[in-house]
Design a protein around this motif. Structure first.
Motif, PDB file in Angstrom:
ATOM      1  N   LEU A   4       8.737  -6.471   8.865  1.00  0.00           N
ATOM      2  CA  LEU A   4       7.498  -6.805   8.206  1.00  0.00           C
ATOM      3  C   LEU A   4       6.913  -8.031   8.583  1.00  0.00           C
ATOM      4  O   LEU A   4       7.942  -8.720   8.577  1.00  0.00           O
ATOM      5  N   GLY A   5       5.588  -8.035   8.957  1.00  0.00           N
ATOM      6  CA  GLY A   5       5.279  -9.220   9.258  1.00  0.00           C
ATOM      7  C   GLY A   5       4.496  -9.954   8.159  1.00  0.00           C
ATOM      8  O   GLY A   5       3.460  -9.231   7.512  1.00  0.00           O
ATOM      9  N   LEU A   6       4.596 -11.383   7.814  1.00  0.00           N
ATOM     10  CA  LEU A   6       3.992 -12.074   6.950  1.00  0.00           C
ATOM     11  C   LEU A   6       3.542 -13.247   7.307  1.00  0.00           C
ATOM     12  O   LEU A   6       3.829 -14.022   8.066  1.00  0.00           O
ATOM     13  N   CYS A   7       2.188 -13.464   7.034  1.00  0.00           N
ATOM     14  CA  CYS A   7       1.219 -14.544   7.619  1.00  0.00           C
ATOM     15  C   CYS A   7       0.812 -15.338   6.454  1.00  0.00           C
ATOM     16  O   CYS A   7       0.404 -15.106   5.247  1.00  0.00           O
ATOM     17  N   GLY A   8       1.341 -16.810   6.508  1.00  0.00           N
ATOM     18  CA  GLY A   8       0.915 -17.885   5.450  1.00  0.00           C
ATOM     19  C   GLY A   8      -0.401 -18.387   5.532  1.00  0.00           C
ATOM     20  O   GLY A   8      -0.894 -19.085   4.806  1.00  0.00           O
ATOM     21  N   SER A   9      -1.364 -17.788   6.742  1.00  0.00           N
ATOM     22  CA  SER A   9      -2.774 -18.284   6.526  1.00  0.00           C
ATOM     23  C   SER A   9      -3.627 -17.096   6.408  1.00  0.00           C
ATOM     24  O   SER A   9      -3.456 -15.980   6.476  1.00  0.00           O
ATOM     25  N   PRO A  37      -1.166  -6.831   4.817  1.00  0.00           N
ATOM     26  CA  PRO A  37      -2.396  -7.331   5.079  1.00  0.00           C
ATOM     27  C   PRO A  37      -2.945  -8.296   4.400  1.00  0.00           C
ATOM     28  O   PRO A  37      -3.899  -9.030   4.950  1.00  0.00           O
ATOM     29  N   ASP A  38      -2.515  -8.972   3.325  1.00  0.00           N
ATOM     30  CA  ASP A  38      -3.137 -10.058   2.801  1.00  0.00           C
ATOM     31  C   ASP A  38      -2.477 -10.401   1.561  1.00  0.00           C
ATOM     32  O   ASP A  38      -2.275 -10.195   0.395  1.00  0.00           O
ATOM     33  N   LEU A  39      -1.552 -11.795   1.945  1.00  0.00           N
ATOM     34  CA  LEU A  39      -1.006 -12.241   0.718  1.00  0.00           C
ATOM     35  C   LEU A  39      -1.884 -12.975  -0.335  1.00  0.00           C
ATOM     36  O   LEU A  39      -1.321 -13.257  -1.375  1.00  0.00           O
ATOM     37  N   GLY A  40      -3.041 -13.271   0.079  1.00  0.00           N
ATOM     38  CA  GLY A  40      -3.978 -13.901  -0.680  1.00  0.00           C
ATOM     39  C   GLY A  40      -4.476 -12.736  -1.952  1.00  0.00           C
ATOM     40  O   GLY A  40      -5.173 -13.432  -2.835  1.00  0.00           O
ATOM     41  N   PRO A  55       2.145  -7.088 -11.627  1.00  0.00           N
ATOM     42  CA  PRO A  55       0.890  -6.797 -10.765  1.00  0.00           C
ATOM     43  C   PRO A  55       1.438  -5.849  -9.773  1.00  0.00           C
ATOM     44  O   PRO A  55       2.390  -5.951  -9.132  1.00  0.00           O
ATOM     45  N   SER A  56       0.476  -4.715  -9.596  1.00  0.00           N
ATOM     46  CA  SER A  56       0.744  -3.785  -8.480  1.00  0.00           C
ATOM     47  C   SER A  56       1.007  -4.448  -7.230  1.00  0.00           C
ATOM     48  O   SER A  56       1.689  -3.992  -6.281  1.00  0.00           O
ATOM     49  N   THR A  57       0.102  -5.279  -6.913  1.00  0.00           N
ATOM     50  CA  THR A  57       0.130  -6.064  -5.685  1.00  0.00           C
ATOM     51  C   THR A  57       1.703  -6.511  -5.214  1.00  0.00           C
ATOM     52  O   THR A  57       2.218  -6.535  -4.405  1.00  0.00           O
ATOM     53  N   VAL A  58       2.246  -7.170  -6.322  1.00  0.00           N
ATOM     54  CA  VAL A  58       3.491  -7.705  -6.233  1.00  0.00           C
ATOM     55  C   VAL A  58       4.438  -6.627  -6.180  1.00  0.00           C
ATOM     56  O   VAL A  58       5.434  -6.790  -5.178  1.00  0.00           O
ATOM     57  N   ALA A  59       4.250  -5.630  -6.812  1.00  0.00           N
ATOM     58  CA  ALA A  59       5.457  -4.440  -6.691  1.00  0.00           C
ATOM     59  C   ALA A  59       5.165  -3.788  -5.280  1.00  0.00           C
ATOM     60  O   ALA A  59       6.269  -3.481  -4.696  1.00  0.00           O
ATOM     61  N   GLU A  60       3.956  -3.768  -4.683  1.00  0.00           N
ATOM     62  CA  GLU A  60       3.762  -3.159  -3.256  1.00  0.00           C
ATOM     63  C   GLU A  60       4.529  -4.167  -2.335  1.00  0.00           C
ATOM     64  O   GLU A  60       5.050  -3.663  -1.408  1.00  0.00           O
ATOM     65  N   LEU A  61       4.442  -5.466  -2.278  1.00  0.00           N
ATOM     66  CA  LEU A  61       5.008  -6.267  -1.433  1.00  0.00           C
ATOM     67  C   LEU A  61       6.481  -6.245  -1.626  1.00  0.00           C
ATOM     68  O   LEU A  61       7.246  -6.252  -0.757  1.00  0.00           O
ATOM     69  N   ARG A  62       6.994  -6.276  -2.953  1.00  0.00           N
ATOM     70  CA  ARG A  62       8.292  -6.106  -3.014  1.00  0.00           C
ATOM     71  C   ARG A  62       9.077  -4.874  -2.234  1.00  0.00           C
ATOM     72  O   ARG A  62       9.877  -4.795  -1.679  1.00  0.00           O
ATOM     73  N   SER A  63       7.902  -3.713  -2.565  1.00  0.00           N
ATOM     74  CA  SER A  63       8.913  -2.608  -1.979  1.00  0.00           C
ATOM     75  C   SER A  63       8.709  -2.562  -0.636  1.00  0.00           C
ATOM     76  O   SER A  63       9.493  -1.999   0.216  1.00  0.00           O
ATOM     77  N   ALA A  64       7.663  -3.168   0.067  1.00  0.00           N
ATOM     78  CA  ALA A  64       7.326  -3.268   1.366  1.00  0.00           C
ATOM     79  C   ALA A  64       8.514  -3.933   1.977  1.00  0.00           C
ATOM     80  O   ALA A  64       9.000  -3.775   3.005  1.00  0.00           O
TER      81      ALA A  64
END
Ligand code: FMN
Length: 185
Positions: A4-9, A37-40, A55-64
């Motif tokens: 999994l690739g994470l981008c800080g920008s 896709p978008d940590l923002g 938040p669902s966005t957090v659950a999705e990130l944790r799952s990924a």
């Protein structure tokens, strides 16, 4: 092998996002590199929200993160630290525990001559506290505006170094699997 690739920008013309794009180009099966896709889209970390309504966005990130075999984190250095966007994402990940024993490779691109040395040191410390296995090899790309164009790395030595980093991360994933198998048997 899923990385999994994470981008800080969040910048549309981000040099660091360009590095991740080139890493995807260099990745061939059986390896797979999927970029978050978008940590923002994550809200600011709030322990009350974490406890009451994740938040669902957090659950999705944790799952990924949980479903990945390893992480490739590419981030700018801001004021000698990492970006707030990435720090926020890491704060949300602490409670999930998905980074435990996860091999992680770090890269940073900067227009400056230093290439994100401080961000690397800062992140390695934070991720180690989170139980991740930060691999000793990394990629720092100084003077990155000379090496990146049209959203991709164009400098051949930098591309070779990126390829090596992806190989090093893949080897760390294999070693982590072997250690888990030994532990389980
Ligand atoms: C607020 C701010 C702080 C910065 N601090 C640093 C720094 O400490 N070290 C560094 O090498 N570059 C620093 N830079 C320059 C960034 O590396 C540069 O803007 C880079 O292109 C950002 O990454 P991106 O292209 O992926 O968005 C800073 C830029 C900004 C806007």
């Amino acid at each position: 092998m899923k990385i999994l690739g994470l981008c800080g920008s969040l910048r549309s013309g981000s040099l660091n996002a360009a590095v991740l794009r080139s890493a995807v180009d260099l990745t061939i099966p059986p390896r797979e590199l999927v970029v978050e896709p978008d940590l923002g889209r994550l809200p600011f970390f709030n322990a009350d929200v974490e406890e009451t309504a994740l938040p669902s966005t957090v659950a999705e990130l944790r799952s990924a993160v949980g479903a990945s075999d390893g992480l490739l984190i590419v981030t700018p250095e801001y004021a000698h630290g990492t970006s707030g966007v990435l720090k926020n994402a890491l704060e949300w990940m602490v409670g999930g525990g998905e980074t435990a024993d996860k091999p992680v490779a770090l890269a940073s691109a900067s227009p400056a001559v230093t290439g994100g040395d401080h961000a690397r040191a800062w992140l390695a410390q934070t991720l180690t506290v989170m139980g991740a296995q930060v691999i000793p090899q990394d990629l720092r790309i100084p003077q990155a505006t000379r090496k990146i164009a049209d959203g991709r790395v164009t400098d051949e030595p930098t591309l070779a170094a990126l390829r090596d980093l992806l190989d090093d991360l893949a080897h760390a994933v294999v070693r982590a699997r072997e250690e888990n198998d030994t532990f389980a048997s």
